[in-house]
Design a protein around this motif. Structure first.
Motif, PDB file in Angstrom:
ATOM      1  N   ALA A 195      61.715  35.939  38.773  1.00 54.75           N
ATOM      2  CA  ALA A 195      60.538  36.770  38.543  1.00 54.75           C
ATOM      3  C   ALA A 195      59.347  35.914  38.108  1.00 54.75           C
ATOM      4  O   ALA A 195      59.514  34.917  37.398  1.00 54.75           O
ATOM      5  CB  ALA A 195      60.847  37.816  37.470  1.00 54.75           C
ATOM      6  N   PRO A 196      58.122  36.273  38.528  1.00 58.44           N
ATOM      7  CA  PRO A 196      56.929  35.484  38.178  1.00 58.44           C
ATOM      8  C   PRO A 196      56.766  35.279  36.674  1.00 58.44           C
ATOM      9  O   PRO A 196      56.360  34.200  36.231  1.00 58.44           O
ATOM     10  CB  PRO A 196      55.779  36.309  38.765  1.00 58.44           C
ATOM     11  CG  PRO A 196      56.393  37.091  39.875  1.00 58.44           C
ATOM     12  CD  PRO A 196      57.793  37.403  39.427  1.00 58.44           C
ATOM     13  N   GLU A 197      57.073  36.308  35.873  1.00 62.72           N
ATOM     14  CA  GLU A 197      56.903  36.155  34.426  1.00 62.72           C
ATOM     15  C   GLU A 197      57.921  35.182  33.832  1.00 62.72           C
ATOM     16  O   GLU A 197      57.639  34.514  32.826  1.00 62.72           O
ATOM     17  CB  GLU A 197      57.009  37.516  33.724  1.00 62.72           C
ATOM     18  CG  GLU A 197      58.338  38.220  33.878  1.00 62.72           C
ATOM     19  CD  GLU A 197      58.407  39.154  35.073  1.00 62.72           C
ATOM     20  OE1 GLU A 197      59.239  40.080  35.042  1.00 62.72           O
ATOM     21  OE2 GLU A 197      57.618  38.963  36.033  1.00 62.72           O
ATOM     22  N   VAL A 198      59.079  35.076  34.476  1.00 58.35           N
ATOM     23  CA  VAL A 198      60.073  34.103  34.025  1.00 58.35           C
ATOM     24  C   VAL A 198      59.663  32.698  34.447  1.00 58.35           C
ATOM     25  O   VAL A 198      59.813  31.735  33.683  1.00 58.35           O
ATOM     26  CB  VAL A 198      61.468  34.458  34.573  1.00 58.35           C
ATOM     27  CG1 VAL A 198      62.492  33.417  34.149  1.00 58.35           C
ATOM     28  CG2 VAL A 198      61.893  35.836  34.089  1.00 58.35           C
ATOM     29  N   GLN A 199      59.120  32.571  35.649  1.00 58.70           N
ATOM     30  CA  GLN A 199      58.621  31.268  36.100  1.00 58.70           C
ATOM     31  C   GLN A 199      57.519  30.770  35.178  1.00 58.70           C
ATOM     32  O   GLN A 199      57.441  29.574  34.868  1.00 58.70           O
ATOM     33  CB  GLN A 199      58.092  31.366  37.529  1.00 58.70           C
ATOM     34  CG  GLN A 199      57.648  30.027  38.113  1.00 58.70           C
ATOM     35  CD  GLN A 199      58.774  29.020  38.216  1.00 58.70           C
ATOM     36  OE1 GLN A 199      59.790  29.283  38.858  1.00 58.70           O
ATOM     37  NE2 GLN A 199      58.616  27.864  37.571  1.00 58.70           N
ATOM     38  N   LYS A 200      56.665  31.672  34.720  1.00 58.01           N
ATOM     39  CA  LYS A 200      55.609  31.265  33.787  1.00 58.01           C
ATOM     40  C   LYS A 200      56.206  30.733  32.493  1.00 58.01           C
ATOM     41  O   LYS A 200      55.716  29.736  31.938  1.00 58.01           O
ATOM     42  CB  LYS A 200      54.683  32.448  33.493  1.00 58.01           C
ATOM     43  CG  LYS A 200      53.544  32.078  32.546  1.00 58.01           C
ATOM     44  CD  LYS A 200      52.660  33.261  32.214  1.00 58.01           C
ATOM     45  CE  LYS A 200      51.587  32.864  31.205  1.00 58.01           C
ATOM     46  NZ  LYS A 200      50.743  34.019  30.807  1.00 58.01           N
ATOM     47  N   LEU A 201      57.259  31.372  31.995  1.00 62.80           N
ATOM     48  CA  LEU A 201      57.934  30.876  30.786  1.00 62.80           C
ATOM     49  C   LEU A 201      58.406  29.446  30.998  1.00 62.80           C
ATOM     50  O   LEU A 201      58.231  28.588  30.116  1.00 62.80           O
ATOM     51  CB  LEU A 201      59.118  31.776  30.439  1.00 62.80           C
ATOM     52  CG  LEU A 201      60.036  31.282  29.315  1.00 62.80           C
ATOM     53  CD1 LEU A 201      59.318  31.337  27.970  1.00 62.80           C
ATOM     54  CD2 LEU A 201      61.330  32.114  29.273  1.00 62.80           C
TER      55      LEU A 201
ATOM     56  N   THR B 203      56.832  26.164  29.011  1.00 61.34           N
ATOM     57  CA  THR B 203      57.737  25.381  28.168  1.00 61.34           C
ATOM     58  C   THR B 203      57.740  23.916  28.588  1.00 61.34           C
ATOM     59  O   THR B 203      57.689  23.018  27.732  1.00 61.34           O
ATOM     60  CB  THR B 203      59.162  25.949  28.233  1.00 61.34           C
ATOM     61  OG1 THR B 203      59.140  27.329  27.869  1.00 61.34           O
ATOM     62  CG2 THR B 203      60.081  25.210  27.274  1.00 61.34           C
ATOM     63  N   LYS B 204      57.780  23.674  29.899  1.00 65.64           N
ATOM     64  CA  LYS B 204      57.752  22.275  30.359  1.00 65.64           C
ATOM     65  C   LYS B 204      56.425  21.614  30.008  1.00 65.64           C
ATOM     66  O   LYS B 204      56.393  20.462  29.561  1.00 65.64           O
ATOM     67  CB  LYS B 204      58.005  22.194  31.860  1.00 65.64           C
ATOM     68  CG  LYS B 204      58.115  20.740  32.345  1.00 65.64           C
ATOM     69  CD  LYS B 204      58.699  20.611  33.735  1.00 65.64           C
ATOM     70  CE  LYS B 204      57.761  21.082  34.791  1.00 65.64           C
ATOM     71  NZ  LYS B 204      58.146  20.578  36.144  1.00 65.64           N
TER      72      LYS B 204
ATOM     73  N   LYS C  75      50.007  30.395  22.050  1.00 64.54           N
ATOM     74  CA  LYS C  75      48.822  30.922  22.725  1.00 64.54           C
ATOM     75  C   LYS C  75      49.200  31.769  23.937  1.00 64.54           C
ATOM     76  O   LYS C  75      48.440  32.641  24.361  1.00 64.54           O
ATOM     77  CB  LYS C  75      47.905  29.772  23.156  1.00 64.54           C
ATOM     78  CG  LYS C  75      47.051  29.202  22.042  1.00 64.54           C
ATOM     79  CD  LYS C  75      46.130  28.113  22.563  1.00 64.54           C
ATOM     80  CE  LYS C  75      45.237  27.579  21.447  1.00 64.54           C
ATOM     81  NZ  LYS C  75      44.348  26.484  21.930  1.00 64.54           N
ATOM     82  N   HIS C  76      50.378  31.490  24.490  1.00 67.84           N
ATOM     83  CA  HIS C  76      50.868  32.260  25.633  1.00 67.84           C
ATOM     84  C   HIS C  76      51.719  33.454  25.204  1.00 67.84           C
ATOM     85  O   HIS C  76      52.264  34.164  26.053  1.00 67.84           O
ATOM     86  CB  HIS C  76      51.676  31.353  26.556  1.00 67.84           C
ATOM     87  CG  HIS C  76      50.850  30.310  27.250  1.00 67.84           C
ATOM     88  ND1 HIS C  76      50.213  30.538  28.453  1.00 67.84           N
ATOM     89  CD2 HIS C  76      50.537  29.039  26.908  1.00 67.84           C
ATOM     90  CE1 HIS C  76      49.550  29.464  28.819  1.00 67.84           C
ATOM     91  NE2 HIS C  76      49.735  28.536  27.897  1.00 67.84           N
TER      92      HIS C  76
ATOM     93  N   PRO D 285      64.682  36.198  28.028  1.00 69.16           N
ATOM     94  CA  PRO D 285      64.989  34.830  28.473  1.00 69.16           C
ATOM     95  C   PRO D 285      64.446  33.752  27.539  1.00 69.16           C
ATOM     96  O   PRO D 285      63.467  33.962  26.806  1.00 69.16           O
ATOM     97  CB  PRO D 285      64.308  34.746  29.849  1.00 69.16           C
ATOM     98  CG  PRO D 285      64.156  36.156  30.291  1.00 69.16           C
ATOM     99  CD  PRO D 285      63.938  36.957  29.040  1.00 69.16           C
ATOM    100  N   SER D 286      65.090  32.589  27.614  1.00 65.23           N
ATOM    101  CA  SER D 286      64.671  31.412  26.853  1.00 65.23           C
ATOM    102  C   SER D 286      64.701  30.198  27.773  1.00 65.23           C
ATOM    103  O   SER D 286      65.536  30.115  28.678  1.00 65.23           O
ATOM    104  CB  SER D 286      65.600  31.185  25.662  1.00 65.23           C
ATOM    105  OG  SER D 286      65.180  30.086  24.883  1.00 65.23           O
TER     106      SER D 286
END
Length: 272
Positions: free
Chosen positions: A116-122, A126-127, A156-157, A227-228
């Motif tokens: 999911a896009p929101e998981v990809q953003k996480l 993080t990276k 901030k995110h 998710p983490s």
């Protein structure tokens, strides 16, 4: 007490780190729906031994496997098992190896198929927070400078920064001084010195920063089940500045990712 390494020892540690980097690069091609984490663990152990190294996690503090495999809401220290990965999962793979008597310690969070896009953003945030922290690892700065930079960028995110789990110094033992939290205040904590080597490893939750340890004594999950993500590099201070000893290059090549994100942290070309 922080242990400074000689240039020769740092180069030996680079070899150890690259064993782990190559292992994660090999695994990048194998992470797909239907694969079990226990299968990936077996591949990793065989690969590490083929490189003349020893799995660094296997038996460490009585951990039962080569890899810490932490899917979805698991933060770290997940134990490999026979549950197949599914499309849309994420899986954090933390790997250690011993070569030349020194440890390498390295982690990356992979998407399983389309996520999911929101998981990809996480994962992306993080990276990026990892590199934000690494920029603060220089002579004269302090532990709090790295932690503050990671925390400030991540929060901030709107994400939660785990407090109970931290990065660490690394050498002939896995965990040396100093502890490297992913939160903090500028100008606080132990001062960085030339030749020190640390593992910097942001652990970021999509929701709450709070975590839960399971009855197996290892598995740690987010308290809210969201998710983490977890990314980690081994970094030395060379000539006063951060020098990354590990690399995501092998992962990027396996996944077809083009990036120059590590270039600013390399004072010499990476020998593949």
């Amino acid at each position: 007490m922080i242990k400074s390494k000689t240039r020769e020892e740092i180069e030996l540690m680079r070899e150890s780190a690259l064993v782990v980097s190559k292992t994660l690069g090999m695994l990048a091609k194998e992470v797909k729906p239907g694969v079990t984490t226990l299968y990936l663990d077996k591949l990793a152990e065989e690969f590490i031994r083929e490189q003349g190294a020893i799995p660094g996690f296997l038996g460490l503090y009585d951990f039962p496997n080569t890899l810490c495999m932490s899917p979805n809401s698991q933060v770290v220290h997940g134990i490999p098992n026979n549950t197949p990965l599914q499309e849309g999962d994420i899986i954090s793979i933390d790997c250690g190896a011993i070569k030349n008597e020194f440890y390498g310690d390295h982690a990356y969070t992979f998407g399983v198929g389309e996520i999911a896009p929101e998981v990809q953003k996480l994962l992306d945030v993080t990276k990026e927070s990892l590199y934000v922290g690494i920029r603060e690892l220089k002579v004269g700065n302090r532990v709090g400078d790295v932690g503050f930079a990671i925390q400030n960028f991540t929060e901030k995110h709107g994400y939660g920064v785990v407090r109970e789990l931290v990065g660490h110094g690394i050498g002939k033992v896995m965990h040396e001084d100093p502890e490297m939290p992913n939160y903090g205040r500028r100008g606080r904590g132990k001062k960085f010195i030339e030749g020190m080597v640390v593992a910097i490893e942001p652990m970021t939750n999509m929701g709450t920063q709070k975590i839960l340890q399971h009855k197996d004594g290892w598995t740690i999950t987010t308290l809210d089940g969201k998710p983490s993500a977890h990314f980690e590099h081994d970094v030395a201070i060379v000539d006063g500045k951060p020098e990354i000893l590990s690399t995501f290059k092998y992962i990027n090549e396996a996944l077809g990712i083009e990036t120059d994100e590590e270039d600013e942290f390399r004072q010499q070309p990476l020998v593949l």
